[in-house]
Design an enzyme around this catalytic site. Structure first.
Site, PDB file in Angstrom:
ATOM      1  N   PRO A 317     -32.050  -2.331  -2.587  1.00  0.00           N
ATOM      2  CA  PRO A 317     -31.092  -1.600  -1.810  1.00  0.00           C
ATOM      3  C   PRO A 317     -31.341  -0.621  -0.812  1.00  0.00           C
ATOM      4  O   PRO A 317     -30.949   0.550  -1.013  1.00  0.00           O
ATOM      5  CB  PRO A 317     -29.875  -1.118  -2.950  1.00  0.00           C
ATOM      6  CG  PRO A 317     -30.563  -0.892  -3.970  1.00  0.00           C
ATOM      7  CD  PRO A 317     -31.825  -1.715  -4.116  1.00  0.00           C
ATOM      8  N   CYS A 318     -32.234  -1.141   0.102  1.00  0.00           N
ATOM      9  CA  CYS A 318     -32.593  -0.198   1.134  1.00  0.00           C
ATOM     10  C   CYS A 318     -31.497   0.414   2.090  1.00  0.00           C
ATOM     11  O   CYS A 318     -31.616   1.282   2.769  1.00  0.00           O
ATOM     12  CB  CYS A 318     -33.554  -1.000   2.162  1.00  0.00           C
ATOM     13  SG  CYS A 318     -33.242  -2.267   2.831  1.00  0.00           S
ATOM     14  N   HIS A 319     -30.206  -0.649   1.983  1.00  0.00           N
ATOM     15  CA  HIS A 319     -28.911   0.041   2.669  1.00  0.00           C
ATOM     16  C   HIS A 319     -28.566   1.462   1.954  1.00  0.00           C
ATOM     17  O   HIS A 319     -27.479   2.068   2.769  1.00  0.00           O
ATOM     18  CB  HIS A 319     -27.854  -0.880   2.646  1.00  0.00           C
ATOM     19  CG  HIS A 319     -27.628  -1.373   1.362  1.00  0.00           C
ATOM     20  ND1 HIS A 319     -28.126  -2.414   0.529  1.00  0.00           N
ATOM     21  CD2 HIS A 319     -26.423  -0.834   0.672  1.00  0.00           C
ATOM     22  CE1 HIS A 319     -27.363  -2.522  -0.591  1.00  0.00           C
ATOM     23  NE2 HIS A 319     -26.476  -1.475  -0.648  1.00  0.00           N
TER      24      HIS A 319
END
Length: 349
Positions: A317-319
């Site tokens: 989850p780089c978001h």
């Protein structure tokens, strides 16, 4: 704007009751049909878990949905501009046509005027709308086992070379080079935030990206090189697993992904990715916070580079990474998706 919309339950009630209060202010995207509608649409109502609501037509189009042919949600914009109306009618009548600038001028419209009109109303050009629809048709035909020439015709390309170029621009390789029995197989997955490409082996998920991500062709090219060209179209059990987990995520049932991942990166980058997966859904961290957490407090820039190198969206989850001041920072899938993903995950707190 996205965050000014009422709650999902409020809008779903309005959809069921065909409430005109939100006319022109909210639209529903239905994952099972791939279309977006007005809330007053007379069609049979979908289940709540299959609905995603947006405040603009632009967001619906960017998420990969087509306009409903019963309620015509783009009609108000079309009636306000003769060029929009004419071109949308022509596209609906012949969605597989290979539209070009020449066709637009032959209809008597000025190219720059049309471009401004579509960008102003929908945030996307007419040719981009038409191209996205055709490429999806071609890709899905190939996945279903069609020959390249048949997929080309299904996508509305009269020229095989043009189809190969368009396909290669998306996937990084021509359709004829993609095998049905490849060691790695690519498949198309529809989500409420736009279509994605998943590349899996029999054991692992290697890539998961939104189809409009600019880095996608290069990422696929690297994967193809890594497997000595043994990249095909189709799915494995791992593909179906990530498809089901994405459905559960977007329907608010589960934010945990169990699909095994193939992580081809340096030890440092994998450490960053592991830390990203430790961020609870609905929460965010800054690059500097992640650097401190992995005991490299001065490696903020290296953490940012590792974050940007991620090619397994949502699962890694780089978001969930934001600026030091809490502001949204760059995201390969688009800042509007980053906003929406963070908002979706708040329900898992």
């Amino acid at each position: 704007m996205l965050f000014d919309l009422p709650s999902h339950d409020t809008l779903y009630t309005a959809l069921i009751e065909r409430d005109e209060l939100y006319e022109g202010q909210a639209y529903v995207c239905v994952s099972t049909t791939g279309v977006f509608c007005r809330l007053t649409c007379p069609a049979r109502k979908p289940k709540s878990e299959n609905c995603t609501f947006y405040g603009t037509i632009k967001e619906c189009i960017e998420a990969g949905f087509r306009a409903c042919k019963r309620c015509h949600p783009m009609k108000p914009a079309a009636t306000a501009d003769a060029s929009i109306s004419a071109l949308l009618k022509a596209l609906e009548a012949n969605p597989q046509k290979r539209w070009s600038e020449r066709h637009i001028t032959e209809m008597g419209f000025d190219l720059s005027t049309v471009r401004r009109a579509f960008k102003r109303q929908f945030g996307i050009t007419f040719l981009e709308i038409a191209r996205q629809q055709r490429l999806q048709e071609g890709f899905e035909s190939l996945v279903d086992g069609s020959k390249v020439i048949d997929a080309q015709h299904n996508a509305g390309f009269s020229s095989s070379s043009a189809f190969r170029r368009a396909f290669a621009k998306l996937l990084g390789s021509a359709p004829g080079t993609l095998r049905r029995d490849g060691l790695l197989q690519a498949d198309w997955i529809k989500t409420p935030l736009g279509d994605m490409i998943a590349v899996c082996s029999a054991q692992h998920l290697h890539l998961l990206e939104f189809v409009d991500r600019k880095a996608l062709p290069a990422e696929l090219s690297r994967l193809r090189k890594a497997c000595n060209g043994d990249l095909g179209l189709g799915s494995f059990a791992t593909t179906e697993q990530i498809r089901d987990e994405l459905d559960a995520f977007f329907s608010g049932k589960c934010a945990t992904f169990q699909t095994p991942l193939a992580l081809q990166a340096s030890a440092f980058t994998r450490t960053v990715w592991d830390e990203l997966r430790n961020i609870p859904p609905g929460q965010t961290r800054s690059y500097s916070e992640i650097a401190r957490q992995i005991n490299h407090p001065t490696a903020t820039r290296a953490v940012a580079r590792a974050n940007g190198a991620n090619q397994i969206a949502l699962v890694i989850p780089c978001h969930r990474v934001v600026g030091a001041d809490g502001s949204l920072t760059g995201y390969g899938g688009g800042l509007w998706r980053k906003q929406r993903l963070i908002e979706i995950e708040k329900q898992f707190l």
